[in-house]
Enzyme design. Structure first.
Site, PDB file in Angstrom:
ATOM      1  CD  GLN A  70      -3.042  -1.228   0.821  1.00 36.33           C
ATOM      2  OE1 GLN A  70      -3.463  -0.200   0.162  1.00 36.33           O
ATOM      3  NE2 GLN A  70      -3.526  -2.341   0.439  1.00 36.33           N
TER       4      GLN A  70
HETATM    5  N1  GTP Z   1      -6.875 -13.845 -10.842  1.00 36.38           N
HETATM    6  C1  GTP Z   1      -5.985 -13.694 -10.143  1.00 36.38           C
HETATM    7  N2  GTP Z   1      -5.968 -13.222  -8.727  1.00 36.38           N
HETATM    8  C2  GTP Z   1      -4.821 -13.212  -8.183  1.00 36.38           C
HETATM    9  C3  GTP Z   1      -3.542 -13.717  -8.502  1.00 36.38           C
HETATM   10  N3  GTP Z   1      -2.768 -13.327  -7.558  1.00 36.38           N
HETATM   11  C4  GTP Z   1      -3.235 -12.843  -6.620  1.00 36.38           C
HETATM   12  N4  GTP Z   1      -4.705 -12.537  -6.921  1.00 36.38           N
HETATM   13  C5  GTP Z   1      -5.690 -12.022  -5.945  1.00 36.38           C
HETATM   14  O1  GTP Z   1      -5.209 -10.581  -6.117  1.00 36.38           O
HETATM   15  C6  GTP Z   1      -5.491  -9.942  -4.593  1.00 36.38           C
HETATM   16  C7  GTP Z   1      -4.415  -9.471  -4.128  1.00 36.38           C
HETATM   17  O2  GTP Z   1      -3.512 -10.548  -3.643  1.00 36.38           O
HETATM   18  P1  GTP Z   1      -2.655 -10.385  -2.573  1.00 36.38           P
HETATM   19  O3  GTP Z   1      -1.658 -11.557  -2.504  1.00 36.38           O
HETATM   20  O4  GTP Z   1      -3.380 -10.116  -1.161  1.00 36.38           O
HETATM   21  O5  GTP Z   1      -1.801  -9.195  -2.993  1.00 36.38           O
HETATM   22  P2  GTP Z   1      -0.652  -8.137  -2.382  1.00 36.38           P
HETATM   23  O6  GTP Z   1       0.536  -8.133  -3.308  1.00 36.38           O
HETATM   24  O7  GTP Z   1       0.237  -9.321  -1.040  1.00 36.38           O
HETATM   25  O8  GTP Z   1      -0.998  -6.995  -1.721  1.00 36.38           O
HETATM   26  P3  GTP Z   1      -0.745  -6.070  -0.369  1.00 36.38           P
HETATM   27  O9  GTP Z   1      -0.612  -7.155   0.548  1.00 36.38           O
HETATM   28  O10 GTP Z   1      -1.608  -5.091  -0.297  1.00 36.38           O
HETATM   29  O11 GTP Z   1       0.609  -5.685  -0.814  1.00 36.38           O
HETATM   30  C8  GTP Z   1      -6.279 -11.279  -4.227  1.00 36.38           C
HETATM   31  O12 GTP Z   1      -7.609 -11.268  -4.031  1.00 36.38           O
HETATM   32  C9  GTP Z   1      -5.778 -12.563  -4.744  1.00 36.38           C
HETATM   33  O13 GTP Z   1      -6.596 -13.563  -4.767  1.00 36.38           O
HETATM   34  C10 GTP Z   1      -3.547 -14.388  -9.934  1.00 36.38           C
HETATM   35  O14 GTP Z   1      -2.507 -14.955 -10.222  1.00 36.38           O
HETATM   36  N5  GTP Z   1      -4.571 -14.412 -10.391  1.00 36.38           N
END
Ligand code: GTP
Ligand code: MG
Lengths: 184, 350
Positions: A70
């Site tokens: 974020q």
């Molecule tokens: N369709 C799809 N959705 C994904 C994929 N990878 C992650 N997501 C979705 O994207 C959203 C964010 O994923 P997170 O892993 O929480 O993202 P993050 O990068 O850790 O985000 P922060 O913790 O805020 O930095 C979630 O709802 C996941 O299910 C993917 O390869 N395909």
């Protein structure tokens, strides 16, 4: 021999690596990490702080740091730079509106002295989405070919299906290992 | 897998200490926040005077460099293409270095100073971007057309020219791409916009630049982005991953999802079913209530989306600008039961 050198030697004997996962919020960092580790990905919340996973893979001990992306957390990223062997930059390939932000953040990171020795793996994530850009388009938008300071590689993947996660991590481990474990 | 986050490394001034403990994630987080706060306080106390000196040094160095870059931007000769490219390159590097200088200085700057400096950085960056667009128009690159069939745009002709919206990250290249291949609705006013299940199933859907519209999406997209919205009512079926909301005002949003990520949003009500967690960042006057919309087939759609209909964490909202434990964030509230909307029939049966 200085203390740091001794510590470094010990770390290398244990074939230990420190990987840092960064990227904009919603890119899928935590999902990649948990999927790679065989955990449930449906309960993941946006990261308020960081996660650490320690796991064994191909005889290496990996300490993987996953820091929240974020806006309000990005100024803390620098607290995690020290001793990073590999930087994993995760991109939401379907979030076209923020690719420019994504490029800027990455290019700022690559100027960091404390990340100077790290290998860079870019995961063009969410390839399962029909509107996602290919890894070649991401490579162009992020101007990866301009990077002369780091070894880098881009891999298209999906954290949801697990596609190509292993390919990416294996490349990263090979590159790091060739760099730091061959000396002794 | 049982082990999760078993190793906590706390950076200390004199090297590193590793402690192996089993701690829940929430404790880790709080501990991290506490450590950072403690470290900040310690720094403040120990080095008040040093800090002031450093901050003076920062301000004068930062401003000098900023002025130098501004001068380069305004007075360089950009008529020769090759020279212009070189100058732009040089300015880019100087801006990056200035950003790095700012990042490195953040520890001893006040919130106010950081914000001021960030605003200056953004200004520099956009002047540079403008200059670049002007003297070296960017080539457009070709996107694959695999999603062309899903496009549904009320006013397609306006798409490529409408750059009025001040989207922070939107460059010309990326904007142009959206109009052609994105599934969703963009640039509409005073309209009722509807999509059926098969049009959005497992797709990434974008709703952007809508004013005074009523939107119903009767299906389960893979993900949903809602951007630059004013006075709209948006209803959507179960979204299997995250919903990303940015720059939304005076609107009502209604959907089930796995994660809800809300940014730069004001005076908006959100009726949500969220199986992991909702967060807000840079938001004001956001109000939450549980999801209540229903339509024929929604139960199957919950299944397709992989969302548990019995698990709704709509009251657990994390405010990323409000990390004080104990005191609730002033930026969001729960909608009192008597004020909640219970009927969503703004159009006749579809
Ligand atoms: N369709 C799809 N959705 C994904 C994929 N990878 C992650 N997501 C979705 O994207 C959203 C964010 O994923 P997170 O892993 O929480 O993202 P993050 O990068 O850790 O985000 P922060 O913790 O805020 O930095 C979630 O709802 C996941 O299910 C993917 O390869 N395909
Ligand atoms: Mg995360």
């Amino acid at each position: 021999m200085g203390l740091l050198t001794i510590l470094k030697k010990m770390k290398h004997k244990e074939r230990e690596m420190r990987l840092l996962m960064l990227g904009l919020d919603n890119a899928g960092k935590t999902t990649i990490l948990k999927k790679f580790n065989g955990q449930d990905v449906s309960t993941i919340s946006p990261t308020l702080g960081f996660n650490i996973e320690t796991l064994e893979h191909r005889g290496f001990k990996l300490n993987i740091w996953d820091v929240g992306g974020q806006k309000s957390l990005r100024s803390y990223w620098r607290n995690y730079f020290e001793s990073t062997d590999g930087l994993v930059w995760v991109v939401d390939s379907a979030d076209r509106l923020r690719l420019e932000d994504c490029r800027k953040e990455l290019s700022t990171l690559l100027l960091e002295e404390r990340l100077a020795g790290a290998t860079l793996l870019v995961f063009a994530n969410k390839q399962d989405l029909p509107g996602s850009l290919s890894k070649d388009a991401i490579r162009e938008v992020l101007a990866l070919d301009d990077i002369k300071t780091h070894h880098w590689c881009i891999v298209g993947c999906s954290a949801v299906t697990g596609e190509n996660l292993l390919t990416g991590v294996d490349w990263l481990l090979d590159d790091i290992a060739a760099r730091i474990f061959t000396a002794d | 897998m049982a082990a999760l986050g078993v190793e906590v490394t706390v950076p200390k001034d004199d090297g590193e200490t590793n402690t192996a403990v089993n701690v829940p994630e929430s404790v880790l987080r709080r501990d991290q926040a506490r450590l950072e706060e403690a470290e900040r306080r310690r720094n403040v106390k120990e080095s008040q005077t040093v800090k002031e000196e450093k901050s003076d040094f920062f301000t004068s160095t930062f401003n000098a460099e900023k002025t130098a870059v501004e001068e380069m931007l305004s007075s360089s000769n950009f008529s020769d293409r090759d020279k212009a490219a070189k100058t732009l390159e040089e300015i880019t590097v100087r801006i990056q270095q200035l950003q790095k200088f700012l990042n490195d200085s953040m520890l001893f700057l006040t919130q106010y100073e950081i914000r001021q400096a960030q605003a200056s950085m953004q200004k520099l960056q956009s002047s540079l971007d403008e200059k670049r667009d002007l003297v070296l128009p960017k080539k457009k690159f070709a996107f694959r057309s695999r999603n062309a069939g899903a496009t549904k745009q009320p006013e397609p002709s306006k798409q490529t020219t409408d750059k009025s919206a001040s989207d922070v990250g939107g460059t010309v290249v990326v904007d142009a791409a959206i109009s052609v291949y994105q599934c969703g609705f963009s640039n509409a006013e005073n309209q009722v916009l509807i999509m059926q299940a098969e049009e959005i199933q497992q797709k990434d859907v974008l709703l952007s630049h809508l004013t005074n519209c009523k939107v119903k999406l009767y299906g389960c997209p893979s993900t949903l982005h809602i951007k630059n919205i004013r006075s709209c009512e948006i209803l959507c079926g179960p979204v299997s991953s995250s919903v990303f909301v940015d720059q939304c005002t005076d609107s009502t949003l209604v959907f089930p999802c796995q994660q809800l990520r809300t940014h730069n949003t004001t005076a908006t009500q959100i009726y949500v079913h969220v199986t992991s967690r909702a967060i807000i960042e840079d938001c004001r006057e956001v109000r939450f209530a549980p999801f209540t919309w229903t339509y024929p087939g929604i139960h199957d759609h919950f299944k397709v989306a992989g969302l548990d209909p019995d698990r709704n964490n709509w009251t657990d909202v994390d405010d990323f600008n409000w990390l004080a434990a104990g005191t609730p964030s002033p930026n969001w509230t729960v909608i009192p039961e008597t004020e909640r909307i219970s009927s969503w029939d703004f159009v006749g049966p579809s």
